[in-house]
Design a protein around this motif. Structure first.
Motif, PDB file in Angstrom:
ATOM      1  N   GLY A   1       0.780  -1.225   0.000  1.00  9.05           N
ATOM      2  CA  GLY A   1       0.000   0.000   0.000  1.00  9.05           C
ATOM      3  C   GLY A   1       0.812   1.275   0.000  1.00  9.05           C
ATOM      4  N   ALA A   2       2.144   1.166   0.048  1.00 12.36           N
ATOM      5  CA  ALA A   2       2.991   2.354   0.153  1.00 12.36           C
ATOM      6  C   ALA A   2       3.425   2.881  -1.214  1.00 12.36           C
ATOM      7  CB  ALA A   2       4.238   2.044   0.977  1.00 12.36           C
ATOM      8  N   ARG A   3       3.468   4.201  -1.306  1.00  9.54           N
ATOM      9  CA  ARG A   3       4.105   4.827  -2.463  1.00  9.54           C
ATOM     10  C   ARG A   3       5.618   4.649  -2.310  1.00  9.54           C
ATOM     11  NH1 ARG A   3       1.616  10.783  -3.069  1.00  9.54           N
ATOM     12  NH2 ARG A   3       3.812  11.077  -3.485  1.00  9.54           N
ATOM     13  N   ASP A   4       6.336   4.737  -3.417  1.00  5.96           N
ATOM     14  CA  ASP A   4       7.792   4.564  -3.366  1.00  5.96           C
ATOM     15  C   ASP A   4       8.508   5.695  -2.646  1.00  5.96           C
ATOM     16  OD1 ASP A   4       7.662   2.159  -4.727  1.00  5.96           O
ATOM     17  OD2 ASP A   4       7.983   3.084  -6.693  1.00  5.96           O
ATOM     18  N   ASP A   5       7.909   6.877  -2.616  1.00  8.78           N
ATOM     19  CA  ASP A   5       8.615   8.045  -2.082  1.00  8.78           C
ATOM     20  C   ASP A   5       8.311   8.331  -0.607  1.00  8.78           C
ATOM     21  OD1 ASP A   5       5.985   8.909  -2.309  1.00  8.78           O
ATOM     22  OD2 ASP A   5       6.527  10.897  -3.061  1.00  8.78           O
ATOM     23  N   TRP A   6       7.821   7.357   0.142  1.00  5.49           N
ATOM     24  CA  TRP A   6       7.465   7.626   1.538  1.00  5.49           C
ATOM     25  C   TRP A   6       8.705   8.017   2.339  1.00  5.49           C
ATOM     26  CZ3 TRP A   6       9.491   4.578   5.433  1.00  5.49           C
ATOM     27  CH2 TRP A   6      10.009   3.342   5.062  1.00  5.49           C
ATOM     28  N   GLY A   7       8.460   8.844   3.350  1.00  5.11           N
ATOM     29  CA  GLY A   7       9.557   9.340   4.169  1.00  5.11           C
ATOM     30  C   GLY A   7       9.568   8.794   5.584  1.00  5.11           C
ATOM     31  N   SER A   8       8.378   8.477   6.096  1.00  5.95           N
ATOM     32  CA  SER A   8       8.314   7.906   7.439  1.00  5.95           C
ATOM     33  C   SER A   8       7.174   6.899   7.509  1.00  5.95           C
ATOM     34  CB  SER A   8       8.162   8.998   8.503  1.00  5.95           C
ATOM     35  OG  SER A   8       6.994   9.752   8.294  1.00  5.95           O
ATOM     36  N   LEU A   9       7.234   6.084   8.551  1.00  2.00           N
ATOM     37  CA  LEU A   9       6.333   4.948   8.699  1.00  2.00           C
ATOM     38  C   LEU A   9       5.860   4.849  10.142  1.00  2.00           C
ATOM     39  CD1 LEU A   9       5.334   1.919   8.048  1.00  2.00           C
ATOM     40  CD2 LEU A   9       7.655   1.251   8.645  1.00  2.00           C
ATOM     41  N   ALA A  10       4.589   4.520  10.310  1.00  2.00           N
ATOM     42  CA  ALA A  10       4.043   4.154  11.619  1.00  2.00           C
ATOM     43  C   ALA A  10       3.244   2.874  11.401  1.00  2.00           C
ATOM     44  CB  ALA A  10       3.141   5.249  12.167  1.00  2.00           C
ATOM     45  N   MET A  11       3.667   1.787  12.038  1.00  2.92           N
ATOM     46  CA  MET A  11       3.005   0.505  11.854  1.00  2.92           C
ATOM     47  C   MET A  11       2.636  -0.074  13.214  1.00  2.92           C
ATOM     48  SD  MET A  11       2.121  -1.772   9.421  1.00  2.92           S
ATOM     49  CE  MET A  11       3.257  -1.524   8.056  1.00  2.92           C
ATOM     50  N   VAL A  12       1.379  -0.491  13.344  1.00  2.13           N
ATOM     51  CA  VAL A  12       0.887  -1.135  14.550  1.00  2.13           C
ATOM     52  C   VAL A  12       0.848  -2.634  14.298  1.00  2.13           C
ATOM     53  CG1 VAL A  12      -1.058  -1.371  16.134  1.00  2.13           C
ATOM     54  CG2 VAL A  12      -0.500   0.878  15.175  1.00  2.13           C
ATOM     55  N   ILE A  13       1.449  -3.371  15.212  1.00  7.31           N
ATOM     56  CA  ILE A  13       1.410  -4.834  15.157  1.00  7.31           C
ATOM     57  C   ILE A  13       0.454  -5.284  16.257  1.00  7.31           C
ATOM     58  CG2 ILE A  13       2.740  -6.967  15.329  1.00  7.31           C
ATOM     59  CD1 ILE A  13       5.250  -5.176  14.654  1.00  7.31           C
ATOM     60  N   ASP A  14      -0.639  -5.912  15.864  1.00  3.51           N
ATOM     61  CA  ASP A  14      -1.627  -6.407  16.819  1.00  3.51           C
ATOM     62  C   ASP A  14      -1.246  -7.828  17.237  1.00  3.51           C
ATOM     63  OD1 ASP A  14      -3.415  -4.145  16.601  1.00  3.51           O
ATOM     64  OD2 ASP A  14      -3.963  -4.912  14.625  1.00  3.51           O
ATOM     65  N   LEU A  15      -1.291  -8.058  18.541  1.00  8.53           N
ATOM     66  CA  LEU A  15      -0.970  -9.382  19.071  1.00  8.53           C
ATOM     67  C   LEU A  15      -2.168  -9.934  19.834  1.00  8.53           C
ATOM     68  CD1 LEU A  15       2.563  -8.509  20.442  1.00  8.53           C
ATOM     69  CD2 LEU A  15       2.061  -9.730  18.340  1.00  8.53           C
ATOM     70  N   SER A  16      -2.396 -11.213  19.710  1.00 12.13           N
ATOM     71  CA  SER A  16      -3.445 -11.898  20.453  1.00 12.13           C
ATOM     72  C   SER A  16      -2.839 -13.183  20.987  1.00 12.13           C
ATOM     73  CB  SER A  16      -4.626 -12.205  19.535  1.00 12.13           C
ATOM     74  OG  SER A  16      -5.617 -12.917  20.227  1.00 12.13           O
TER      75      SER A  16
END
Length: 126
Positions: free
Chosen positions: A19-34
């Motif tokens: 889902g990311a464009r090639d020119d992204w500069g920063s990232l925020a990713m949530v990892i859900d755990l169960s």
């Protein structure tokens, strides 16, 4: 895997991200755990032009890196977190990893908070 489990975690998130464009500069990713296992991921990339794109990383692709990272932070007797937030700046290499121990609804995207959540999760390394 290298000796740096945090770098491996960030690398895995990026390699398996969709889902990311090639020119992204920063990232925020949530990892859900169960029950200590990955149940999903969601987040955003932020491009220099101000564009925000919703992204996710394939859980099966990041599982080894997540397990190695968690093993470096938690003992086998400790309860694992409900969520992990990974924020990363591509140009500076700055990063932050934040754990949510109990609240499984924290950082959850809903129709009511979708606009605010992307702004709230945006990495700010001052």
């Amino acid at each position: 895997m290298s000796d740096d489990v945090t770098a491996d975690l960030i690398r895995a998130l990026i390699e398996h991200m969709r889902g990311a464009r090639d020119d992204w500069g920063s990232l925020a990713m949530v990892i859900d755990l169960s029950a200590g296992r990955i149940s999903g991921t969601h987040g955003y990339v932020y491009s220099p032009d101000g564009t925000t794109s919703a992204v996710a990383s394939r859980p099966s692709g990041i599982a080894p890196a997540v397990e190695a990272y968690l093993a470096s932070v938690y003992t086998s007797q400790q309860k694992r977190p409900a969520k992990i937030l990974v924020q990363f700046d591509r140009s500076s290499g700055a990063y932050e990893v934040t754990f949510e121990d109990d609240d499984a609804t924290r950082w959850k995207a809903t129709p009511a908070n979708i606009e605010q959540l992307s702004a709230q999760l945006r990495p700010r390394f001052d």
